[in-house]
Design a protein around this motif. Sequence first.
Motif, PDB file in Angstrom:
ATOM      1  N   SER A  82      75.837 -52.898  70.451  1.00 51.55           N
ATOM      2  CA  SER A  82      76.142 -52.548  69.063  1.00 51.55           C
ATOM      3  C   SER A  82      74.988 -51.773  68.431  1.00 51.55           C
ATOM      4  N   ALA A  83      73.759 -52.190  68.706  1.00 47.42           N
ATOM      5  CA  ALA A  83      72.589 -51.501  68.163  1.00 47.42           C
ATOM      6  C   ALA A  83      72.486 -50.071  68.690  1.00 47.42           C
ATOM      7  N   LEU A  84      72.803 -49.864  69.964  1.00 46.11           N
ATOM      8  CA  LEU A  84      72.788 -48.513  70.536  1.00 46.11           C
ATOM      9  C   LEU A  84      73.809 -47.611  69.850  1.00 46.11           C
ATOM     10  N   GLY A  85      74.982 -48.173  69.567  1.00 44.64           N
ATOM     11  CA  GLY A  85      76.008 -47.405  68.870  1.00 44.64           C
ATOM     12  C   GLY A  85      75.589 -47.025  67.457  1.00 44.64           C
ATOM     13  N   ILE A  86      74.875 -47.911  66.771  1.00 45.73           N
ATOM     14  CA  ILE A  86      74.417 -47.630  65.408  1.00 45.73           C
ATOM     15  C   ILE A  86      73.392 -46.489  65.410  1.00 45.73           C
ATOM     16  N   CYS A  87      72.528 -46.438  66.415  1.00 45.64           N
ATOM     17  CA  CYS A  87      71.557 -45.329  66.522  1.00 45.64           C
ATOM     18  C   CYS A  87      72.278 -43.988  66.649  1.00 45.64           C
ATOM     19  N   ALA A  88      73.321 -43.939  67.485  1.00 47.29           N
ATOM     20  CA  ALA A  88      74.089 -42.702  67.643  1.00 47.29           C
ATOM     21  C   ALA A  88      74.784 -42.321  66.343  1.00 47.29           C
ATOM     22  N   LEU A  89      75.309 -43.324  65.648  1.00 46.00           N
ATOM     23  CA  LEU A  89      75.990 -43.071  64.375  1.00 46.00           C
ATOM     24  C   LEU A  89      75.021 -42.478  63.349  1.00 46.00           C
ATOM     25  N   ALA A  90      73.822 -43.031  63.250  1.00 43.71           N
ATOM     26  CA  ALA A  90      72.841 -42.536  62.279  1.00 43.71           C
ATOM     27  C   ALA A  90      72.466 -41.082  62.557  1.00 43.71           C
ATOM     28  N   LEU A  91      72.218 -40.740  63.822  1.00 40.65           N
ATOM     29  CA  LEU A  91      71.855 -39.364  64.152  1.00 40.65           C
ATOM     30  C   LEU A  91      73.008 -38.409  63.886  1.00 40.65           C
ATOM     31  N   GLY A  92      74.230 -38.859  64.180  1.00 37.87           N
ATOM     32  CA  GLY A  92      75.399 -38.021  63.932  1.00 37.87           C
ATOM     33  C   GLY A  92      75.588 -37.727  62.443  1.00 37.87           C
ATOM     34  N   LEU A  93      75.427 -38.744  61.602  1.00 36.60           N
ATOM     35  CA  LEU A  93      75.600 -38.544  60.163  1.00 36.60           C
ATOM     36  C   LEU A  93      74.516 -37.624  59.594  1.00 36.60           C
ATOM     37  N   LEU A  94      73.287 -37.774  60.060  1.00 35.72           N
ATOM     38  CA  LEU A  94      72.217 -36.884  59.618  1.00 35.72           C
ATOM     39  C   LEU A  94      72.503 -35.433  60.014  1.00 35.72           C
ATOM     40  N   ASP A  95      73.058 -35.257  61.203  1.00 35.40           N
ATOM     41  CA  ASP A  95      73.291 -33.904  61.710  1.00 35.40           C
ATOM     42  C   ASP A  95      74.470 -33.229  61.013  1.00 35.40           C
ATOM     43  N   VAL A  96      75.601 -33.924  60.899  1.00 38.01           N
ATOM     44  CA  VAL A  96      76.785 -33.278  60.317  1.00 38.01           C
ATOM     45  C   VAL A  96      76.614 -33.009  58.828  1.00 38.01           C
ATOM     46  N   THR A  97      75.744 -33.765  58.168  1.00 39.49           N
ATOM     47  CA  THR A  97      75.493 -33.511  56.740  1.00 39.49           C
ATOM     48  C   THR A  97      74.441 -32.427  56.525  1.00 39.49           C
ATOM     49  N   GLY A  98      73.839 -31.946  57.604  1.00 43.44           N
ATOM     50  CA  GLY A  98      72.895 -30.841  57.511  1.00 43.44           C
ATOM     51  C   GLY A  98      71.511 -31.205  57.049  1.00 43.44           C
ATOM     52  N   VAL A  99      71.156 -32.484  57.038  1.00 46.61           N
ATOM     53  CA  VAL A  99      69.834 -32.886  56.545  1.00 46.61           C
ATOM     54  C   VAL A  99      68.886 -33.274  57.684  1.00 46.61           C
ATOM     55  N   VAL A 100      69.337 -33.191  58.918  1.00 46.69           N
ATOM     56  CA  VAL A 100      68.529 -33.648  60.040  1.00 46.69           C
ATOM     57  C   VAL A 100      67.267 -32.797  60.179  1.00 46.69           C
ATOM     58  N   GLU A 101      66.161 -33.478  60.439  1.00 49.36           N
ATOM     59  CA  GLU A 101      64.891 -32.819  60.723  1.00 49.36           C
ATOM     60  C   GLU A 101      64.349 -33.362  62.040  1.00 49.36           C
ATOM     61  N   LEU A 102      63.340 -32.698  62.566  1.00 49.85           N
ATOM     62  CA  LEU A 102      62.823 -33.078  63.881  1.00 49.85           C
ATOM     63  C   LEU A 102      62.311 -34.513  63.892  1.00 49.85           C
ATOM     64  N   TRP A 103      61.657 -34.927  62.792  1.00 49.25           N
ATOM     65  CA  TRP A 103      61.122 -36.280  62.782  1.00 49.25           C
ATOM     66  C   TRP A 103      62.231 -37.332  62.795  1.00 49.25           C
ATOM     67  N   HIS A 104      63.399 -36.985  62.225  1.00 54.35           N
ATOM     68  CA  HIS A 104      64.544 -37.899  62.318  1.00 54.35           C
ATOM     69  C   HIS A 104      64.915 -38.139  63.780  1.00 54.35           C
ATOM     70  N   VAL A 105      64.969 -37.053  64.540  1.00 55.10           N
ATOM     71  CA  VAL A 105      65.328 -37.152  65.959  1.00 55.10           C
ATOM     72  C   VAL A 105      64.289 -37.974  66.702  1.00 55.10           C
ATOM     73  N   PHE A 106      63.012 -37.743  66.403  1.00 52.81           N
ATOM     74  CA  PHE A 106      61.953 -38.482  67.081  1.00 52.81           C
ATOM     75  C   PHE A 106      62.046 -39.984  66.800  1.00 52.81           C
ATOM     76  N   VAL A 107      62.275 -40.345  65.530  1.00 60.39           N
ATOM     77  CA  VAL A 107      62.366 -41.766  65.170  1.00 60.39           C
ATOM     78  C   VAL A 107      63.548 -42.430  65.865  1.00 60.39           C
ATOM     79  N   LEU A 108      64.696 -41.762  65.855  1.00 58.31           N
ATOM     80  CA  LEU A 108      65.878 -42.351  66.477  1.00 58.31           C
ATOM     81  C   LEU A 108      65.765 -42.370  67.998  1.00 58.31           C
ATOM     82  N   CYS A 109      65.056 -41.408  68.576  1.00 57.70           N
ATOM     83  CA  CYS A 109      64.780 -41.461  70.015  1.00 57.70           C
ATOM     84  C   CYS A 109      63.988 -42.721  70.355  1.00 57.70           C
ATOM     85  N   PHE A 110      63.004 -43.029  69.518  1.00 57.65           N
ATOM     86  CA  PHE A 110      62.179 -44.209  69.764  1.00 57.65           C
ATOM     87  C   PHE A 110      62.993 -45.500  69.631  1.00 57.65           C
ATOM     88  N   LEU A 111      63.813 -45.591  68.561  1.00 57.04           N
ATOM     89  CA  LEU A 111      64.641 -46.784  68.375  1.00 57.04           C
ATOM     90  C   LEU A 111      65.640 -46.946  69.511  1.00 57.04           C
TER      91      LEU A 111
END
Length: 439
Positions: A82-111
């Motif tokens: 479930s936690a793995l799915g939530i990480c994918a959901l967070a990155l997807g929402l950041l990306d489709v809303t156009g607010v994603v930045e590189l540090w977002h990707v780095f943080v979610l990669c770590f989680l």
Amino acid sequence: MFGSLGIYNYRLYASGQIISLIGVWMQRVAQDWLVLELTNGSPVALGIAASLQFLPVLLLSMWGGVLADRSDKRKLLLWLESALGICALALGLLDVTGVVELWHVFVLCFLLGCFSAVETPVRQSFVVEMVGRDSLTNAVAINSMMFNLARIVGPAIAGVTIVAIGTGWVFLANAISFVGVVLGIYLMRTSQLLRADPVPREKGQLLSGLRYVRHRPDLLTVMLLVFFIATFGMNFYMTLAILARNVFGGDADAYGLLSTLIAVGTFAGATWATRRRTPRMSVFIGSGVLFGLLEIISGMMPTMLLTGLMMIPVGIAMMTFNSTANATVQLAVEPEMRGRVMGIYMLVFLGGNPIGGPLMGWLGEINGRAPIIVGGIVSVVVTATAWIILVRRGDIARPRWRKRPSEAKAEGEARGDGEAELPLAKKRTGGVGPVTSRG
């Protein structure tokens, strides 16, 4: 080939797992491509993202093995998936809303890496509780087939989807795919699980796992080779992206094609693995050398088409090496140590990426072909060195890990002691039989 699918709990698990694995491979392609887009094609940034995702393996995979030996694996997997799915959901929402930045990707990669580091040894040691010892080897082979089938389907879908609608929707699709695996685990018949008795909580359990491996030359040899080849030779999540974009000037679909072709090879290798009952040291060493040589050749190919075609035999050799290593480790380990040994195995298999990722990224800045060629050279050198040592010890000429029954019996009679020279794994486990694990 598919005997384990006759077991209800494993059938539920496999059904959800194949859906989730396709989503995971889609996300891997999309994540790499998103990093390249955000950094204007920087191999170093791609290496950093990979390092952040694999760094937690160094810190948490062995503790994941300890948890696997202590806990109810089914309940633990429900939370982790479930936690793995939530990480994918967070990155997807950041990306489709156009607010994603590189540090977002780095943080979610770590989680994502943190949860994966704990989930992998728990999941692998849970397989035996679903199918039992007799079907364990077959279940592990089917896991590898599913994993590599997803490597074929996932990148191909991701490449087309990224070009059509962007990377964000790929992340959201992966988040939805985790519903399948969580539901499959939740619906299992717990009365049919063949649960091992949990290991009581004690001090020093992590260190006891390390001491166990340190005093086992067979396990230590396999894990050292796996570390070097996985760290420097199996960086295809990064090297193929660099080749596709920076060497051949391709788009996301080109990267997806190269990933798919290597997956065709690994799927073929996994299918072949279902027919092997016991690992052989000669196959393990030989496939490591062959993998390195083929990787060097593929890095020298002048066109993307030829490079892609070379990825098929590279994938076959890679999967033969990986599956033989995995089976060797698990056939030789005692049940009460299974979780901890698999935690150490995942540490050496994935834990070198924080070293290999940035190094290969730096080489990619100098020359786009350098990472894959250097990785092949390292693989050949370390495996050939091990081959020479093992030949001198007699482990290749006279394998201790596997003998035909007739040969073993003849040796025992010739010695006059009535005891045949058994496979090393069976000696260590007292003849209990296979103890195996996702490819």
